[in-house]
Motif scaffolding. Sequence first.
Motif, PDB file in Angstrom:
ATOM      1  N   GLU A 128       0.866  -1.349  -0.206  1.00 46.56           N
ATOM      2  CA  GLU A 128       0.057   0.475   0.188  1.00 46.56           C
ATOM      3  C   GLU A 128       0.570   0.988   0.068  1.00 46.56           C
ATOM      4  O   GLU A 128       0.633   2.005  -1.170  1.00 46.56           O
ATOM      5  N   ASN A 129       2.357   1.757   0.779  1.00 44.07           N
ATOM      6  CA  ASN A 129       2.709   1.786   0.924  1.00 44.07           C
ATOM      7  C   ASN A 129       3.697   3.174  -0.566  1.00 44.07           C
ATOM      8  O   ASN A 129       3.600   4.073  -0.789  1.00 44.07           O
ATOM      9  N   VAL A 130       3.645   2.237  -1.313  1.00 44.75           N
ATOM     10  CA  VAL A 130       4.083   1.976  -2.182  1.00 44.75           C
ATOM     11  C   VAL A 130       3.396   2.123  -3.905  1.00 44.75           C
ATOM     12  O   VAL A 130       3.681   2.971  -4.486  1.00 44.75           O
ATOM     13  N   TYR A 131       2.297   1.859  -3.376  1.00 43.45           N
ATOM     14  CA  TYR A 131       0.856   2.779  -4.126  1.00 43.45           C
ATOM     15  C   TYR A 131       0.782   3.505  -4.445  1.00 43.45           C
ATOM     16  O   TYR A 131       0.674   4.644  -4.754  1.00 43.45           O
ATOM     17  N   GLN A 132       0.890   4.615  -2.692  1.00 42.58           N
ATOM     18  CA  GLN A 132       0.721   5.550  -2.045  1.00 42.58           C
ATOM     19  C   GLN A 132       1.618   6.528  -2.893  1.00 42.58           C
ATOM     20  O   GLN A 132       1.055   7.515  -3.802  1.00 42.58           O
ATOM     21  N   GLY A 133       2.563   6.013  -3.096  1.00 43.25           N
ATOM     22  CA  GLY A 133       4.146   6.858  -3.288  1.00 43.25           C
ATOM     23  C   GLY A 133       3.960   7.296  -4.797  1.00 43.25           C
ATOM     24  O   GLY A 133       4.263   8.518  -5.747  1.00 43.25           O
ATOM     25  N   LEU A 134       3.625   5.905  -5.478  1.00 38.29           N
ATOM     26  CA  LEU A 134       3.891   5.932  -6.884  1.00 38.29           C
ATOM     27  C   LEU A 134       2.510   6.527  -7.301  1.00 38.29           C
ATOM     28  O   LEU A 134       2.593   7.581  -8.365  1.00 38.29           O
ATOM     29  N   ARG A 135       1.230   7.074  -6.768  1.00 39.39           N
ATOM     30  CA  ARG A 135       0.209   7.591  -6.699  1.00 39.39           C
ATOM     31  C   ARG A 135       0.577   9.237  -7.153  1.00 39.39           C
ATOM     32  O   ARG A 135       0.001   9.415  -7.577  1.00 39.39           O
ATOM     33  N   SER A 136       0.881   9.166  -6.065  1.00 42.23           N
ATOM     34  CA  SER A 136       1.657  10.448  -5.422  1.00 42.23           C
ATOM     35  C   SER A 136       2.923  11.433  -7.054  1.00 42.23           C
ATOM     36  O   SER A 136       3.193  12.662  -6.649  1.00 42.23           O
TER      37      SER A 136
END
Length: 470
Positions: free
Chosen positions: A178-186
Motif C-alpha cells: 500500500e505504501n508503494v502504491y500511494q507513493g507512485l500515485r503521488s
Amino acid sequence: MTEQTPRIAIIGSGPAGVYAADLLSRSEDGEDITIDLFDRYPAPFGLIRYGVAPDHPRIKGIVKALHKVMDRGRIRFIGNVDYGTDLTLEDLRRRYHAVIFATGAIGDAELNLPGIALEGSFGAADFVSWYDGHPDYPRSWPLDAAQIAVLGNGNVALDVARILSKHADDLLTTEIPENVYQGLRSSAVTDVHVFGRRGPAQVKFTPLELRELSHSRDVDIVLYEEDFEFDDASDALIKSNNQVKTMVSTLTNWLLEQEERQSDPQVQPASRRLHLHFLHSPVEITGEDGKVTGIRFERQQLDGSGNARGTGEHLDYAVQAVYRAVGYFGSPLAQVPFDADRGVIPHRAGRVIDADGAPIPGLYATGWIKRGPVGLIGHTKSDAAETIGNLLEDLPHLSDLEASDADVVELLQERGVQTTSWDGWLALDAHEQRLGTQHQLADGSSRERVKVVSREDMVQISRALQGATR
C-alpha cells in the motif's frame, strides 16, 4: 570418511539456494541428507520476492516452482536469521558437514561519475527494494521529479523506467504494498529517459522486457531516428541472433508507428512519455544547491566492432533525478573469502578457495555470489548443478562433526532470535492473499495479494500462525 547423517546448511533462500537444496534432496543419497535453508528475511524466495518488478507475469510461475520444491517437506526453512550476526561460521561448522552460500547480489554497482552523490541520484537496486516492499528499506521514496534519467540498457533499467512511468492504478493488479502504491500515485513524473552507451543492436535487455514497455496505459514510447545506427558487427548480430533481430525489429516498428502518430492530428498524446536513447555515454550529473538539475552525455558512434567511441559532441538534458542501473554487486560475508573487485566469493567450480587458491573443505557457493550478477534463472539451475555435484563428490571425505550440539533452532531461540518456518510462510502467504481480497478494483475484482512490508509484522504473523497451517 563421514559416518554421520550428512547435514548441509544453505545460506540464502532465493532461486539459487532453493535449486541447490532441490538438487541435494533429489540426489541418489538425498533421503539421507538433512538440509536446512536459512534466510535473513522472514519470508523465502529472495530476489523473486524483493528484486523483480511486481508486474512481471512470468514471476508467478517461478514462485510456484520454488514453492513446490519447498512444500515437499524435505527441506527445512529457517527464516529471519542474519548470517554473521545471529549465526557465525563457527556455529555452522559445529552443526553441518558443509555450508553453501547462496546470498546473491543486492547492492548497486558503483558508477564513478561527477555529481553521482547529489540529492536525486539513486541506485536502481535501492529503488527496486523500495517498490518490492523490502523490510529493511524506508517506507517512502522521493518521487517529486518530473523528468528522470535512467542509466543502463539492461532488464533492470527497463523495470525501473516502466515502474516510474506507469500509472499507479495500473499496478493494483500486482502485489505492490500500500505504501508503494500511494507513493507512485503521488509521483510528479511526466518523462522518463533511458540511456544506453551503444546502439539498438547491443542492448542487454530481453524481447519480453522490451515488449512490456508497450503495455503501459497512457504512456507514449519516444524514439529518436539519429540513435538508430548499425555497424558491420550490428548487422552480423542481427542476422545471427534471433533475439537481437526481434528487438531491433520491435524498436524499428515503434519508430515508424511514432512517425504515423505524430502526423495524425486526431491522435492525442499520452500524459507520460518513456524515451529510449542510444549512443549516449554519461559524463556528469549536474546540480544546484546539492540537488540534481541535469545530466550531460557525450554522443557515441559505433566503431565497426559493435563497441562505441566518443564523438566529442556533448548533449545536456534537464532532469531532476538520475537512476543508475549499471548492475548489481555482491556483499562480503563474515569469515568467508571475498573478491572485492568482482563482488563474489572466490571459488573453483563452486568450492570456496582461500587466498592461496586452495579449496576450503566444507564451504561452497552458488548463484550470483558465486558467478556475479549475470544470467537468468536457467543459468542459476546449471550453476547449482555444478556446485552440488562437487559437494556430493566431496561429502564422503568431509570430517565428522566433533560436537553433537543442540539443534540450530534451539541455539537461535537461546539467543533471542525469532525464527520463522515454512509453515510460518504459508500463514503469511495466506494473510497477504486475504489482504488482497479486501481491496476491490474498478472492474469489481479484488487484488491477488497485498505484500506485508514490516519485518516485525511478517515475523508476528508467521510465528502466531505457523503451527496452524499443516
